[in-house]
Design an enzyme around this catalytic site. Structure first.
Site, PDB file in Angstrom:
ATOM      1  N   GLY A  11     -14.574 -20.391  36.995  1.00 16.22           N
ATOM      2  CA  GLY A  11     -15.503 -21.440  37.429  1.00 16.22           C
ATOM      3  C   GLY A  11     -15.920 -21.227  38.870  1.00 16.22           C
ATOM      4  CG  ASN A  62     -15.880 -21.337  26.884  1.00 19.00           C
ATOM      5  OD1 ASN A  62     -15.168 -21.947  27.685  1.00 19.00           O
ATOM      6  ND2 ASN A  62     -16.323 -21.884  25.759  1.00 19.00           N
ATOM      7  CB  VAL A  63     -11.576 -20.418  30.839  1.00 19.45           C
ATOM      8  CG1 VAL A  63     -12.046 -19.523  31.964  1.00 19.45           C
ATOM      9  CG2 VAL A  63     -11.953 -21.872  31.072  1.00 19.45           C
ATOM     10  CB  SER A 141      -7.523 -33.734  40.107  1.00 18.49           C
ATOM     11  OG  SER A 141      -8.093 -34.926  40.619  1.00 18.49           O
ATOM     12  CE1 TYR A 154     -11.545 -32.988  36.140  1.00 12.32           C
ATOM     13  CE2 TYR A 154     -10.467 -34.668  37.473  1.00 12.32           C
ATOM     14  CZ  TYR A 154     -11.039 -33.417  37.356  1.00 12.32           C
ATOM     15  OH  TYR A 154     -11.107 -32.594  38.455  1.00 12.32           O
ATOM     16  CB  ALA A 156      -4.951 -36.328  29.599  1.00 13.01           C
ATOM     17  CE  LYS A 158      -8.828 -30.586  36.837  1.00 14.14           C
ATOM     18  NZ  LYS A 158      -8.919 -29.130  37.092  1.00 14.14           N
TER      19      LYS A 158
END
Length: 246
Positions: A11, A62-63, A141, A154, A156, A158
């Protein structure tokens, strides 16, 4: 500090990933800038690095795609012989309250942010074990540590990144591989630029340092963890949030 180290930043075409790629290159690393749909932006980062005397290439993948990541890692090892630094930065958001969140939006965020991190570590771990050296830095985060309304998926993802970080640190530490996480707080990006000034002020008032952070703040922390200076630090989560989570 990182002269001739081979680094992959997932990214890496914008935001924190972009600045991380530029910073690592400024310290001498050869940087592979992974992107999914933003080839033009990734190539712009390559050009900026090269303009400043650094070395970089872009690589589309695409990871969230297990087999595609396996192919990417094989290509990197084939081209460079090793990978010294892996920065798992790729991430997406699809915010919404739990009651209104679709299964598709939940899965998409977990697939990129969490499974993508797993995929990248999984497919390079054997090579790093063979090298008996490596630096893995995962972007979490503060939301993954403390939660946030409207970001169940998000948060969950992180939080899961923190779990992966600590577990893999224990698995790989005996072979000279460190695994750490960086948890940014409120960082100035394109997204925050679009916020009204009063909304920015409300956010800043919740931060001990009374200001938003910069992508450079995060990138420099990643660079430190990628360096030999951080050789005895592993399994840690470093919050770069100006005291937001204190």
């Amino acid at each position: 500090m990182l002269t001739d180290k081979i680094a992959l930043v997932t990214g890496g075409s914008r935001g924190i990933g972009r600045q991380t790629a530029i910073t690592l290159a400024s310290y001498g690393a050869v940087v592979i800038i992974n992107y999914n749909g933003s080839k033009d932006k990734a190539d712009e980062v390559v050009q900026e690095i090269e303009k400043n005397g650094g070395k970089a290439v872009s690589y589309g993948c695409n990871v969230a795609d297990y087999e595609a990541v396996e192919g990417m890692m094989k290509d990197i090892v084939k081209d460079y012989g090793r990978l010294d630094i892996l920065v798992n930065n790729a991430g997406i958001t699809k915010d919404g309250l739990l009651m209104k969140m679709s299964e598709a939006d939940y899965d998409a965020v977990l697939d990129t942010n969490l499974k993508g991190t797993f995929n990248c570590i999984k497919h390079i771990s054997r090579q790093m074990l063979k090298q008996k050296a490596g630096r893995i830095i995962n972007l979490s985060s503060v939301v993954g540590l403390y939660g946030n309304a409207g970001q169940v998926n998000y948060s969950a993802s992180k939080a899961g990144v923190v779990g992966i970080t600590k577990s893999v640190a224990k698995e790989l530490g005996s072979r000279g591989i460190t695994v750490n996480a960086v948890a940014p707080g409120f960082i100035v990006t394109e997204m925050t630029d679009a916020m009204p000034e009063d909304a920015k002020k409300q956010v800043a008032d919740r931060i001990a340092m009374k200001c938003l952070g910069s992508v450079e703040d995060v990138a420099e922390t990643v660079a430190f963890l990628a360096s030999d200076k951080a050789g005895y630090i592993t399994g840690q989560v470093i919050c770069v949030d100006g005291g937001m989570s204190v």
